[in-house]
Design a protein around this motif. Structure first.
Motif, PDB file in Angstrom:
ATOM      1  N   LEU A 225       0.833  -1.203   0.000  1.00 23.46           N
ATOM      2  CA  LEU A 225       0.000   0.000   0.000  1.00 23.46           C
ATOM      3  C   LEU A 225       0.869   1.255   0.000  1.00 23.46           C
ATOM      4  CD1 LEU A 225      -1.458   2.414   1.745  1.00 23.46           C
ATOM      5  CD2 LEU A 225      -2.868   1.162   0.131  1.00 23.46           C
ATOM      6  N   SER A 226       1.889   1.266   0.848  1.00 23.33           N
ATOM      7  CA  SER A 226       2.750   2.443   0.945  1.00 23.33           C
ATOM      8  C   SER A 226       3.459   2.727  -0.370  1.00 23.33           C
ATOM      9  CB  SER A 226       3.770   2.261   2.078  1.00 23.33           C
ATOM     10  OG  SER A 226       3.111   2.158   3.332  1.00 23.33           O
ATOM     11  N   TYR A 227       3.900   1.684  -1.050  1.00 22.91           N
ATOM     12  CA  TYR A 227       4.608   1.889  -2.307  1.00 22.91           C
ATOM     13  C   TYR A 227       3.672   2.239  -3.462  1.00 22.91           C
ATOM     14  CZ  TYR A 227       9.242   0.824  -0.586  1.00 22.91           C
ATOM     15  OH  TYR A 227      10.438   0.896   0.083  1.00 22.91           O
ATOM     16  N   GLY A 355      -8.960   9.732  -3.569  1.00 25.31           N
ATOM     17  CA  GLY A 355      -8.720   8.293  -3.626  1.00 25.31           C
ATOM     18  C   GLY A 355      -9.866   7.536  -3.008  1.00 25.31           C
ATOM     19  N   TYR A 356      -9.803   6.248  -3.153  1.00 21.10           N
ATOM     20  CA  TYR A 356     -10.850   5.381  -2.607  1.00 21.10           C
ATOM     21  C   TYR A 356     -10.177   4.171  -1.979  1.00 21.10           C
ATOM     22  CZ  TYR A 356     -14.261   1.596  -2.501  1.00 21.10           C
ATOM     23  OH  TYR A 356     -15.027   0.543  -2.096  1.00 21.10           O
ATOM     24  N   GLY A 357     -10.723   3.701  -0.900  1.00 20.18           N
ATOM     25  CA  GLY A 357     -10.170   2.495  -0.302  1.00 20.18           C
ATOM     26  C   GLY A 357     -10.978   2.033   0.892  1.00 20.18           C
ATOM     27  N   LEU A 358     -10.567   0.909   1.439  1.00 21.01           N
ATOM     28  CA  LEU A 358     -11.183   0.334   2.616  1.00 21.01           C
ATOM     29  C   LEU A 358     -10.082  -0.192   3.526  1.00 21.01           C
ATOM     30  CD1 LEU A 358     -12.780  -0.937  -0.107  1.00 21.01           C
ATOM     31  CD2 LEU A 358     -14.406  -1.593   1.642  1.00 21.01           C
ATOM     32  N   THR A 359     -10.371  -0.268   4.810  1.00 21.72           N
ATOM     33  CA  THR A 359      -9.401  -0.836   5.744  1.00 21.72           C
ATOM     34  C   THR A 359      -9.074  -2.270   5.355  1.00 21.72           C
ATOM     35  OG1 THR A 359     -10.405   0.530   7.478  1.00 21.72           O
ATOM     36  CG2 THR A 359      -8.925  -1.220   8.186  1.00 21.72           C
ATOM     37  N   GLU A 360     -10.038  -2.960   4.759  1.00 26.52           N
ATOM     38  CA  GLU A 360      -9.835  -4.365   4.371  1.00 26.52           C
ATOM     39  C   GLU A 360      -8.788  -4.544   3.282  1.00 26.52           C
ATOM     40  OE1 GLU A 360     -13.893  -4.238   6.321  1.00 26.52           O
ATOM     41  OE2 GLU A 360     -12.675  -2.930   5.045  1.00 26.52           O
ATOM     42  N   CYS A 361      -8.373  -3.445   2.623  1.00 22.93           N
ATOM     43  CA  CYS A 361      -7.228  -3.528   1.698  1.00 22.93           C
ATOM     44  C   CYS A 361      -6.236  -2.420   2.068  1.00 22.93           C
ATOM     45  CB  CYS A 361      -7.658  -3.472   0.239  1.00 22.93           C
ATOM     46  SG  CYS A 361      -8.600  -2.022  -0.253  1.00 22.93           S
ATOM     47  N   VAL A 362      -6.045  -2.207   3.340  1.00 17.72           N
ATOM     48  CA  VAL A 362      -5.144  -1.216   3.944  1.00 17.72           C
ATOM     49  C   VAL A 362      -5.508   0.207   3.522  1.00 17.72           C
ATOM     50  CG1 VAL A 362      -2.765  -0.872   4.693  1.00 17.72           C
ATOM     51  CG2 VAL A 362      -3.346  -2.972   3.543  1.00 17.72           C
ATOM     52  N   THR A 363      -6.644   0.404   3.015  1.00 16.28           N
ATOM     53  CA  THR A 363      -7.261   1.659   2.539  1.00 16.28           C
ATOM     54  C   THR A 363      -7.072   1.857   1.043  1.00 16.28           C
ATOM     55  OG1 THR A 363      -5.430   3.096   3.212  1.00 16.28           O
ATOM     56  CG2 THR A 363      -7.173   2.815   4.776  1.00 16.28           C
ATOM     57  N   VAL A 364      -6.273   2.833   0.609  1.00 16.85           N
ATOM     58  CA  VAL A 364      -6.316   3.305  -0.781  1.00 16.85           C
ATOM     59  C   VAL A 364      -6.037   2.219  -1.811  1.00 16.85           C
ATOM     60  CG1 VAL A 364      -5.407   4.975  -2.427  1.00 16.85           C
ATOM     61  CG2 VAL A 364      -5.605   5.592  -0.027  1.00 16.85           C
ATOM     62  N   CYS A 365      -6.957   2.085  -2.779  1.00 20.08           N
ATOM     63  CA  CYS A 365      -6.726   1.153  -3.892  1.00 20.08           C
ATOM     64  C   CYS A 365      -6.960   1.834  -5.236  1.00 20.08           C
ATOM     65  CB  CYS A 365      -7.600  -0.092  -3.764  1.00 20.08           C
ATOM     66  SG  CYS A 365      -9.352   0.223  -3.574  1.00 20.08           S
ATOM     67  N   SER A 366      -7.337   3.121  -5.236  1.00 18.70           N
ATOM     68  CA  SER A 366      -7.442   3.873  -6.487  1.00 18.70           C
ATOM     69  C   SER A 366      -7.123   5.340  -6.226  1.00 18.70           C
ATOM     70  CB  SER A 366      -8.845   3.738  -7.108  1.00 18.70           C
ATOM     71  OG  SER A 366      -9.799   4.478  -6.373  1.00 18.70           O
ATOM     72  N   PHE A 367      -6.529   5.976  -7.238  1.00 20.42           N
ATOM     73  CA  PHE A 367      -6.178   7.403  -7.192  1.00 20.42           C
ATOM     74  C   PHE A 367      -6.671   8.062  -8.475  1.00 20.42           C
ATOM     75  CE2 PHE A 367      -2.552   7.040  -4.070  1.00 20.42           C
ATOM     76  CZ  PHE A 367      -2.882   8.136  -3.304  1.00 20.42           C
ATOM     77  N   THR A 368      -7.102   9.317  -8.365  1.00 22.48           N
ATOM     78  CA  THR A 368      -7.337  10.084  -9.591  1.00 22.48           C
ATOM     79  C   THR A 368      -5.980  10.562 -10.108  1.00 22.48           C
ATOM     80  OG1 THR A 368      -7.686  12.099  -8.292  1.00 22.48           O
ATOM     81  CG2 THR A 368      -9.644  10.858  -8.940  1.00 22.48           C
ATOM     82  N   ASP A 369      -5.932  10.932 -11.375  1.00 22.26           N
ATOM     83  CA  ASP A 369      -4.685  11.325 -12.028  1.00 22.26           C
ATOM     84  C   ASP A 369      -4.250  12.713 -11.542  1.00 22.26           C
ATOM     85  OD1 ASP A 369      -2.618  12.013 -13.751  1.00 22.26           O
ATOM     86  OD2 ASP A 369      -3.556  11.076 -15.500  1.00 22.26           O
ATOM     87  N   GLY A 377     -17.228  12.914  -9.700  1.00 23.73           N
ATOM     88  CA  GLY A 377     -17.678  11.584  -9.287  1.00 23.73           C
ATOM     89  C   GLY A 377     -16.642  10.498  -9.447  1.00 23.73           C
ATOM     90  N   CYS A 378     -15.501  10.818 -10.073  1.00 23.93           N
ATOM     91  CA  CYS A 378     -14.470   9.815 -10.328  1.00 23.93           C
ATOM     92  C   CYS A 378     -13.604   9.622  -9.083  1.00 23.93           C
ATOM     93  CB  CYS A 378     -13.606  10.232 -11.511  1.00 23.93           C
ATOM     94  SG  CYS A 378     -12.290   9.059 -11.912  1.00 23.93           S
ATOM     95  N   ILE A 379     -13.328   8.368  -8.740  1.00 20.33           N
ATOM     96  CA  ILE A 379     -12.446   8.062  -7.610  1.00 20.33           C
ATOM     97  C   ILE A 379     -11.128   7.463  -8.098  1.00 20.33           C
ATOM     98  CG2 ILE A 379     -14.251   7.839  -5.876  1.00 20.33           C
ATOM     99  CD1 ILE A 379     -14.165   4.801  -6.314  1.00 20.33           C
ATOM    100  N   GLY A 380     -10.865   7.611  -9.408  1.00 22.34           N
ATOM    101  CA  GLY A 380      -9.562   7.219  -9.930  1.00 22.34           C
ATOM    102  C   GLY A 380      -9.549   5.894 -10.663  1.00 22.34           C
ATOM    103  N   ILE A 381      -8.336   5.452 -10.941  1.00 27.19           N
ATOM    104  CA  ILE A 381      -8.114   4.144 -11.550  1.00 27.19           C
ATOM    105  C   ILE A 381      -7.364   3.285 -10.545  1.00 27.19           C
ATOM    106  CG2 ILE A 381      -8.084   5.072 -13.900  1.00 27.19           C
ATOM    107  CD1 ILE A 381      -5.022   4.867 -13.810  1.00 27.19           C
ATOM    108  N   PRO A 382      -7.416   1.957 -10.695  1.00 23.37           N
ATOM    109  CA  PRO A 382      -6.736   1.096  -9.728  1.00 23.37           C
ATOM    110  C   PRO A 382      -5.243   1.423  -9.602  1.00 23.37           C
ATOM    111  CG  PRO A 382      -8.200  -0.196 -11.100  1.00 23.37           C
ATOM    112  CD  PRO A 382      -8.159   1.181 -11.710  1.00 23.37           C
ATOM    113  N   CYS A 383      -4.746   1.385  -8.384  1.00 19.84           N
ATOM    114  CA  CYS A 383      -3.333   1.648  -8.132  1.00 19.84           C
ATOM    115  C   CYS A 383      -2.466   0.493  -8.634  1.00 19.84           C
ATOM    116  CB  CYS A 383      -3.094   1.831  -6.636  1.00 19.84           C
ATOM    117  SG  CYS A 383      -3.927   3.232  -5.904  1.00 19.84           S
TER     118      CYS A 383
END
Length: 560
Positions: A225-227, A355-369, A377-383
């Motif tokens: 997640l950090s990387y 960004g968008y995420g959940l604790t169940e995947c350590v939080t962030v799993c998508s970022f906007t550009d 309304g966009c929460i990005g593309i998958p990290c």
């Protein structure tokens, strides 16, 4: 663990990542705390002594250790010391009341805990618990500023503290470190844990919809997640992370995965300094951004609304900004627009990201550009290393070109809920492709041409009215465009099949004195012109501010 390839060094424990950075930057700043600078060498000494003291007090590999403290040097030190010996950091909100502390201690079977001035009383009467008290002012600088800050803090917590008596052992932080020093002097050994797949942390989640669950996150998941953030900077923005000049604002609480992995551990992995704030203060955070040239800033939407409203960031040189953005809750498009204007005026070369995420995947799993303004309304593309798909709710059937439940696959997924296989199996589901996907419970739309993900609503907040699906977040976003409305929230009321919408409104100060009867009519008329008739609220309620959870999300439970 999921099979994956990576260009980053993630197959280590959290402590090993800390030790690597400490070895490379011994005399560089590790923590900035109330204008006090703690070097990596000093931080490493604290971690080593804390780890030794833990062993001396009987903590062993696999034991769960409660950490109930805000973003302060002792808290961060304890996390990496616990990880060094292979124990598990069970993170608990520092303002948890006694019942919440008891629940967490019993859930994970903890016999050891770190607390701070205000949270100490919550552990009263836990006879089997060893408690380490950490003073917020313990690392204030020995300067006139530090003296004044200490006096102000004492007044702030007056009447809010009480000793935790009737526990197995209650010891102050500095004395605890002395125990570690004696243990090592007497020939005691601390065996360093090296299993990167072992559970490193347990994060509490789900408290607004029922009893909190303990999300188990392994070392590799947290590192990955950090990387992801590093990858956004290096691959998307084509910049380099620079340990000597980069600085992170760690104001997001580390008891939550967002602050834990995206702020604290990113800094540890890259070797950059981080400015620690036990409590968010718009003025202090803004002053730190100026003083330390902070160029990584993350927070929940409420965090940025307060900073922007205060105006402290106006005119600050942000030409060195590398990444700034929000997540943890729905990010209003109006906030993105305001922050983009501010960044441009201040010379930043990047856009405000969400960004968008959940604790169940350590939080962030998508970022906007960060190179362009995010579509509404966009929460990005998958990290990096993350896959996403949408399915028909309640199934594993993939849907394309329409709304569906978002599912996530990648190396950041949790190991499961602590001692709760039934709840685990509801969200970690094996699909026909043989992969175990995380079912997020969020309705989303994935644009096939770009891969952009558009957030619709939590499944539990999607209402069906006269057979039509109604999305409260879309209604809220529409109403925030009205000049009279500062913020709002939509709640469904009534029995299933007879649902009606109630709109809670926080008025802009400029319109505070306006007639509520006339404003309500204006709100209804606005809805009839801009929304489907099923999305127009039947009732409007005016409140001074929206109730929020301890991490700044709107607390729907209170409104209901």
């Amino acid at each position: 663990m999921i099979n994956y390839t990576t260009k980053y060094d993630v197959k280590k424990t959290m402590y090993e990542k800390f030790a690597d950075s400490a070895a490379q930057h011994p005399d560089e700043p590790c923590f900035y705390y109330y204008k006090n600078t703690i070097t990596w060498k000093k931080a490493e000494e604290m971690v080593d002594l804390c780890a030794a003291a833990l062993v001396a007090n009987g903590v062993r590999k696999g034991d769960r250790v409660i950490i109930c403290a805000p973003n302060m040097p002792q808290c961060i030190t304890a996390i990496y010391a616990v990880n060094k010996i292979g124990a598990i950091a069970s993170m608990l909100h520092p303002l948890s009341v006694k019942s919440e502390a008891e629940y967490a201690v019993n859930l994970v079977g903890a016999k050891f805990a770190f607390c701070f001035d205000v949270s100490e009383k919550s552990f009263q009467g836990m006879k089997n618990l060893t408690l380490v008290r950490c003073k917020t002012a313990g690392y204030f600088p020995k300067t006139p500023y530090g003296f004044i800050a200490n006096q102000v803090y004492k007044k702030k917590i007056k009447g809010k503290t009480a000793p935790a008596t009737d526990v197995h052992k209650n010891i102050e932080w500095t004395e605890f470190l002395k125990e570690g020093k004696k243990f090592l002097a007497d020939g005691g050994k601390v065996e360093i844990a090296e299993d990167s797949l072992a559970v490193a942390a347990i994060m509490m989640t789900g408290g607004t919809t029922g009893n909190p669950k303990g999300v188990q996150l392994c070392n590799e998941a947290i590192n990955n997640l950090s990387y992801q953030l590093v990858d956004v900077v290096e691959t998307v923005l084509e910049m380099k992370t620079d340990a000597k000049t980069d600085t992170m604002l760690t104001a997001l609480p580390v008891f939550h995965g967002f602050g834990f992995a995206l702020c604290m551990h990113v800094s540890i992995c890259t070797g950059m300094a981080q400015a620690l704030f036990p409590q968010f203060d718009a003025k202090m955070c803004s002053d730190a951004i100026k003083q330390y040239g902070i160029n990584y800033i993350f927070g929940v939407p409420d965090f940025f609304e307060k900073v922007h409203k205060a105006g402290y960031l106006k005119g600050i040189d942000m030409s060195n900004m590398k990444l700034i953005g929000s997540g943890g809750d729905v990010v209003p498009y109006s906030l993105t627009e305001k922050m983009d204007v501010l960044l441009k005026e201040n010379g930043a070369k990047c856009h405000f990201v969400s960004g968008y995420g959940l604790t169940e995947c350590v939080t962030v799993c998508s970022f906007t550009d960060p190179r362009r303004e995010a579509p509404q309304g966009c929460i990005g593309i998958p990290c990096y290393n993350i896959e996403a798909m949408t399915v028909k709710p309640g199934t594993t059937e993939e849907v394309k070109g329409e709304d569906g439940e978002l599912c996530i696959y990648g190396p950041t997924l949790m190991e499961g809920y602590y001692h709760d296989p039934d709840e685990t199996n509801k969200v970690l589901v094996k699909h026909d492709d043989g992969k175990v996907w995380l079912h997020t419970g969020d309705m989303c739309f994935i644009k096939e041409e770009t891969g952009d993900i558009y957030y619709r609503q939590r499944l539990k907040r999607v209402y069906k009215i006269s057979g039509y699906l109604v999305y409260p977040s879309f209604i809220e976003e529409s109403y925030r465009a009205m000049a009279e409305i500062y913020d709002c929230c939509v709640i469904g009321t009534g029995e299933e099949g007879k649902t009606q919408l109630k709109l809670f409104v926080v008025k802009n100060k400029k319109y505070a004195g306006d007639s509520e009867e006339e404003l309500t009519k204006k709100i209804i008329d606005f809805g009839l012109q801009n929304l489907s008739k099923w999305s127009v609220p039947k009732e409007v309620v005016y409140i001074d501010e929206l109730p929020r959870t301890k991490i700044g999300k709107v607390d729907f439970k209170v409104l209901k």
